[in-house]
Design a protein around this motif. Structure first.
Motif, PDB file in Angstrom:
ATOM      1  N   ARG A  71       0.906  -1.287  -0.032  1.00 37.87           N
ATOM      2  CA  ARG A  71       0.027  -0.010   0.084  1.00 37.87           C
ATOM      3  C   ARG A  71       0.969   1.305  -0.017  1.00 37.87           C
ATOM      4  NH1 ARG A  71      -3.973  -0.101   4.866  1.00 37.87           N
ATOM      5  NH2 ARG A  71      -2.017   0.428   6.035  1.00 37.87           N
ATOM      6  N   SER A  72       1.906   0.931   0.584  1.00 40.02           N
ATOM      7  CA  SER A  72       2.847   2.334   0.668  1.00 40.02           C
ATOM      8  C   SER A  72       3.653   2.636  -0.482  1.00 40.02           C
ATOM      9  CB  SER A  72       3.871   2.179   2.003  1.00 40.02           C
ATOM     10  OG  SER A  72       3.043   2.228   3.166  1.00 40.02           O
ATOM     11  N   GLY A  73       3.849   1.601  -1.142  1.00 42.10           N
ATOM     12  CA  GLY A  73       4.618   1.468  -2.526  1.00 42.10           C
ATOM     13  C   GLY A  73       6.060   1.476  -2.126  1.00 42.10           C
ATOM     14  N   THR A  74       6.632   0.711  -1.269  1.00 46.16           N
ATOM     15  CA  THR A  74       7.950   0.639  -0.786  1.00 46.16           C
ATOM     16  C   THR A  74       8.529  -0.529  -1.444  1.00 46.16           C
ATOM     17  OG1 THR A  74       7.520   0.070   1.371  1.00 46.16           O
ATOM     18  CG2 THR A  74       7.940   2.160   1.157  1.00 46.16           C
ATOM     19  N   GLY A  75       9.706  -0.852  -1.427  1.00 40.59           N
ATOM     20  CA  GLY A  75      10.254  -2.065  -1.781  1.00 40.59           C
ATOM     21  C   GLY A  75      10.056  -3.144  -1.092  1.00 40.59           C
ATOM     22  N   PRO A  76      10.824  -4.287  -1.152  1.00 42.85           N
ATOM     23  CA  PRO A  76      10.789  -5.521  -0.317  1.00 42.85           C
ATOM     24  C   PRO A  76      11.559  -5.723   1.051  1.00 42.85           C
ATOM     25  CG  PRO A  76      12.312  -5.954  -2.192  1.00 42.85           C
ATOM     26  CD  PRO A  76      12.034  -4.653  -2.467  1.00 42.85           C
ATOM     27  N   ALA A  77      12.345  -4.522   1.436  1.00 41.95           N
ATOM     28  CA  ALA A  77      13.179  -4.547   2.639  1.00 41.95           C
ATOM     29  C   ALA A  77      12.308  -4.773   3.632  1.00 41.95           C
ATOM     30  CB  ALA A  77      13.785  -3.307   2.775  1.00 41.95           C
ATOM     31  N   GLU A 111       4.345  12.671   7.702  1.00 43.25           N
ATOM     32  CA  GLU A 111       3.569  11.294   7.443  1.00 43.25           C
ATOM     33  C   GLU A 111       4.435  10.041   8.054  1.00 43.25           C
ATOM     34  OE1 GLU A 111       0.697  10.776   5.684  1.00 43.25           O
ATOM     35  OE2 GLU A 111       0.556  13.211   5.639  1.00 43.25           O
ATOM     36  N   THR A 112       5.533  10.266   8.196  1.00 39.86           N
ATOM     37  CA  THR A 112       6.278   9.075   9.024  1.00 39.86           C
ATOM     38  C   THR A 112       6.307   9.114  10.428  1.00 39.86           C
ATOM     39  OG1 THR A 112       8.496   9.841   8.623  1.00 39.86           O
ATOM     40  CG2 THR A 112       7.819   8.794   6.817  1.00 39.86           C
ATOM     41  N   THR A 113       6.100  10.272  11.088  1.00 39.40           N
ATOM     42  CA  THR A 113       6.327  10.387  12.367  1.00 39.40           C
ATOM     43  C   THR A 113       5.681   9.450  13.276  1.00 39.40           C
ATOM     44  OG1 THR A 113       6.409  12.828  12.092  1.00 39.40           O
ATOM     45  CG2 THR A 113       5.931  12.084  14.394  1.00 39.40           C
ATOM     46  N   ALA A 149       8.848   0.193   9.878  1.00 45.46           N
ATOM     47  CA  ALA A 149       9.405   1.385   9.632  1.00 45.46           C
ATOM     48  C   ALA A 149      10.100   1.142   8.227  1.00 45.46           C
ATOM     49  CB  ALA A 149      10.682   1.713  10.588  1.00 45.46           C
ATOM     50  N   PHE A 150      10.515  -0.111   7.737  1.00 41.84           N
ATOM     51  CA  PHE A 150      11.303  -0.257   6.520  1.00 41.84           C
ATOM     52  C   PHE A 150      10.242  -0.089   5.341  1.00 41.84           C
ATOM     53  CE2 PHE A 150      14.743  -2.821   8.213  1.00 41.84           C
ATOM     54  CZ  PHE A 150      15.810  -1.963   7.619  1.00 41.84           C
ATOM     55  N   ALA A 151       9.040  -0.271   5.800  1.00 39.07           N
ATOM     56  CA  ALA A 151       7.641  -0.280   4.746  1.00 39.07           C
ATOM     57  C   ALA A 151       7.439   1.076   4.618  1.00 39.07           C
ATOM     58  CB  ALA A 151       6.431  -1.031   5.078  1.00 39.07           C
ATOM     59  N   VAL A 152       7.754   2.108   5.474  1.00 38.61           N
ATOM     60  CA  VAL A 152       7.496   3.403   5.504  1.00 38.61           C
ATOM     61  C   VAL A 152       8.330   4.474   4.367  1.00 38.61           C
ATOM     62  CG1 VAL A 152       6.685   5.648   6.480  1.00 38.61           C
ATOM     63  CG2 VAL A 152       6.243   3.381   7.560  1.00 38.61           C
ATOM     64  N   ARG A 153       7.696   5.069   3.288  1.00 40.50           N
ATOM     65  CA  ARG A 153       8.523   5.872   2.676  1.00 40.50           C
ATOM     66  C   ARG A 153       9.090   6.861   3.489  1.00 40.50           C
ATOM     67  NH1 ARG A 153       8.542   5.651  -2.736  1.00 40.50           N
ATOM     68  NH2 ARG A 153       6.685   4.144  -2.819  1.00 40.50           N
ATOM     69  N   GLU A 154      10.418   7.007   3.077  1.00 42.14           N
ATOM     70  CA  GLU A 154      11.182   8.288   3.755  1.00 42.14           C
ATOM     71  C   GLU A 154      11.098   8.067   5.104  1.00 42.14           C
ATOM     72  OE1 GLU A 154       9.579  11.945   2.335  1.00 42.14           O
ATOM     73  OE2 GLU A 154       9.897  11.503   0.313  1.00 42.14           O
ATOM     74  N   SER A 155      11.200   6.954   5.907  1.00 42.05           N
ATOM     75  CA  SER A 155      11.524   6.949   7.261  1.00 42.05           C
ATOM     76  C   SER A 155      12.687   7.324   7.645  1.00 42.05           C
ATOM     77  CB  SER A 155      10.957   5.375   7.615  1.00 42.05           C
ATOM     78  OG  SER A 155      11.394   5.270   9.138  1.00 42.05           O
ATOM     79  N   SER A 156      12.951   7.681   8.784  1.00 38.45           N
ATOM     80  CA  SER A 156      14.188   8.328   9.275  1.00 38.45           C
ATOM     81  C   SER A 156      14.932   7.002  10.199  1.00 38.45           C
ATOM     82  CB  SER A 156      13.921   9.401  10.078  1.00 38.45           C
ATOM     83  OG  SER A 156      13.200   9.202  11.252  1.00 38.45           O
ATOM     84  N   GLN A 157      14.091   6.018  10.237  1.00 33.16           N
ATOM     85  CA  GLN A 157      14.550   5.142  11.321  1.00 33.16           C
ATOM     86  C   GLN A 157      15.601   3.825  10.710  1.00 33.16           C
ATOM     87  OE1 GLN A 157      14.297   5.471  14.576  1.00 33.16           O
ATOM     88  NE2 GLN A 157      13.774   7.452  13.860  1.00 33.16           N
TER      89      GLN A 157
END
Length: 395
Positions: free
Chosen positions: A102-108, A279-281, A315-323
Motif C-alpha cells: 500500500r505504501s509502494g515501498t520495496g521488499p526490505a 507522514e512518517t512521524t 519502518a522499512f515499509a514507510v517511505r522516507e522513514s528516518s529509522q
C-alpha cells in the motif's frame, strides 16, 4: 513476497524443528522452559483464577489468552503453542506485506521480518511476545484512525504493557486524546472484566516491584564486563524468572535504570512539544520509544527484540522513514542475540567467560548506538523548518 514466502516457510520449519529439539540446539530445555511455564499457568487459569503468589507472573490479565489458546488445538500443549506462534508470525508477515504494498515501498520490510526475526532463533516462536507484537503491528498498519489504533493498543496493553509506547507518535492533540482514551478504555474494560470474573487478575501490578538487574540489561553491562576482567567480584543468581546480578553497586545501578525510563520519556516529551510532524512521524516515534523502553529496563530478555523487529519491519515499509539506519543496527543486534541465546548464554550468565561476555557487551553497545541514532534521526526529521528571511522591498 514471491520469494519471501518460501524462505519464511523454510526458516520457520527449521525454527520449529529446533524448538522441539528434532534438530538439537543448545541444551535441554533451552526453548521449552517458558512454554512449560505457560502450560502450568494455563492449568491454573482453567481452574478459574490467576496464578497467586507466583513472582514470575508479571503480566496483565489478557496474557491469559495466548496461554490458554493451545488448549483449543488437538496436539500437546508445547506443539500447539508453537503452531499458534507460527500462525501469528505469518499474520505479521502478511500485515507488513500489505502495508508495504500500500505504501509502494520495496521488499526490505518483508525481508526484515522474514530473515531478521528468524535470526533470533527458536526464541521467536517459544515466547508469547510474538502474539503481542502481532497486535502492535496491527495497530501500526491496519488503520490510521486514532480510535482504532487506540483500541488495538489497549488490547496489546492488556496482554503486555509495552504497546502503550505506540501512543507517543500521535502528534495532534485530537488524535492523542482519542487514541489515549480508546487505549485506556479498552484496557480498563479488559482488566476490570478479568478482575470481576477471576481472582488475582491485578497481581501483576505489584509482582515486578522486587525485580533486580538482569544480566543482559544495558545497565548490567559494566558489571558483566567487570566480572570477566576481574575488577567486579559479584555473581549472578536465578531470581524472578531471570538471571540477576548480585554484588557491590548493583542496587545503585538498578535505581539508575529505574530512573532512566522516565528520563527517556521526558526526552521524548521535549521532542513531542517542538516537533513538526510528517507522514512518517507516527511509525518513527514508535520505534524510538520502544527502543528507549527496552534499553532503560532492568530486564532485557532475548524475546524483547521481537517487539523491536516487528516495528522495524513497519519502518522499512514507510517511505522516507528516518529509522532505517537504526533498523539496520537492530538487525545486527538480532543476529548477535540469536548467537547469545542459547549458544553462549552460560558464558555470561553463570561462568562469566570471555567469549559469551564479549558477544553480550557488543550486542548491548549496538542497541545503545541504535537508540542514539534513532532519536537523533527522529529529532532531525521533525524539526521545524528554519524561518525564511523576509524579502527586502525593492527601492
Amino acid at each position: 513476497m514471491r520469494y519471501a514466502l518460501p524462505v519464511w516457510v523454510i526458516t520457520r520449519t527449521v525454527l520449529f524443528l529446533a524448538a522441539t529439539q528434532v534438530i538439537p540446539v543448545g541444551h535441554e530445555g533451552s526453548f521449552d522452559n517458558d512454554v512449560r511455564l505457560y502450560g502450568d499457568w494455563a492449568t491454573i487459569l482453567l481452574s478459574g483464577e490467576f496464578p497467586a503468589g507466583d513472582e514470575k507472573w508479571q503480566y496483565p490479565p489478557f496474557a491469559a489468552l495466548p496461554m490458554l489458546a493451545p488448549h483449543l488445538l488437538p496436539w500437546s500443549y508445547q506443539i500447539s503453542f508453537y503452531v499458534i506462534a507460527i500462525l501469528c508470525d505469518l499474520a505479521i508477515l502478511l500485515l507488513v506485506n500489505r502495508f508495504a504494498t500500500r505504501s509502494g515501498t520495496g521488499p526490505a520490510a518483508i525481508w526484515a521480518w522474514t530473515i531478521g526475526a528468524a535470526m533470533l532463533g527458536p526464541v521467536l516462536i517459544s515466547r508469547y511476545d510474538l502474539m503481542v507484537t502481532l497486535v502492535a503491528v496491527a495497530a501500526l498498519t491496519v488503520s490510521r484512525d486514532a480510535l482504532i489504533r487506540g483500541m488495538l493498543i489497549g488490547v496489546g496493553l492488556s496482554i503486555k504493557v509495552w504497546p502503550i509506547a505506540l501512543l507517543v507518535g500521535l502528534r495532534r492533540w485530537r488524535e492523542l486524546l482519542t487514541g489515549t482514551g480508546a487505549a485506556l478504555g479498552a484496557t480498563i474494560v479488559a482488566c476490570g472484566a478479568a478482575a470481576l470474573v477471576m481472582p488475582h487478575a491485578l497481581d501483576f501490578l505489584t509482582n515486578q516491584q522486587e525485580r533486580g538487574l538482569q544480566v543482559e540489561s544495558l545497565a548490567g553491562t559494566p558489571f558483566v564486563l567487570g566480572r570477566v576482567l576481574g575488577w567486579w567480584g559479584g555473581f549472578t543468581s536465578y531470581q524472578h524468572g531471570a538471571m540477576e546480578l548480585v554484588g557491590d553497586g548493583i542496587e545503585t545501578a538498578t535505581r539508575i535504570s529505574v530512573i532512566a525510563t522516565p528520563v527517556a520519556l521526558l526526552l521524548l516529551f521535549v521532542w513531542w512539544l517542538r516537533a513538526t510532524p510528517t507522514e512518517t512521524t507516527y511509525y518513527d516515534a514508535a520505534f524510538t520509544t520502544v527502543l528507549f523502553l527496552v534499553l532503560t529496563s532492568r530486564v532485557l530478555s532475548p524475546q524483547y527484540l521481537i517487539w523491536l523487529i516487528g516495528i522495524a519491519a513497519v519502518a522499512f515499509a514507510v517511505r522516507e522513514s528516518s529509522q532505517r539506519p537504526a533498523a539496520w543496527l537492530l538487525l545486527t543486534a538480532m543476529l548477535l542475540t540469536g548467537i547469545m541465546y542459547p549458544w553462549v548464554e552460560q558464558d555470561y550468565s553463570w561462568t562469566g567467560q570471555l567469549p559469551g561476555t564479549l558477544v553480550l557487551v557488543t550486542r548491548n553497545l549496538i542497541l545503545l548506538a541504535a537508540a542514539i541514532v534513532s532519536f537523533v534521526a527522529l529529532w532531525r526529521s521533525t524539526r521545524p523548518a528554519l524561518a525564511r528571511p523576509e524579502p527586502v522591498p525593492a527601492i
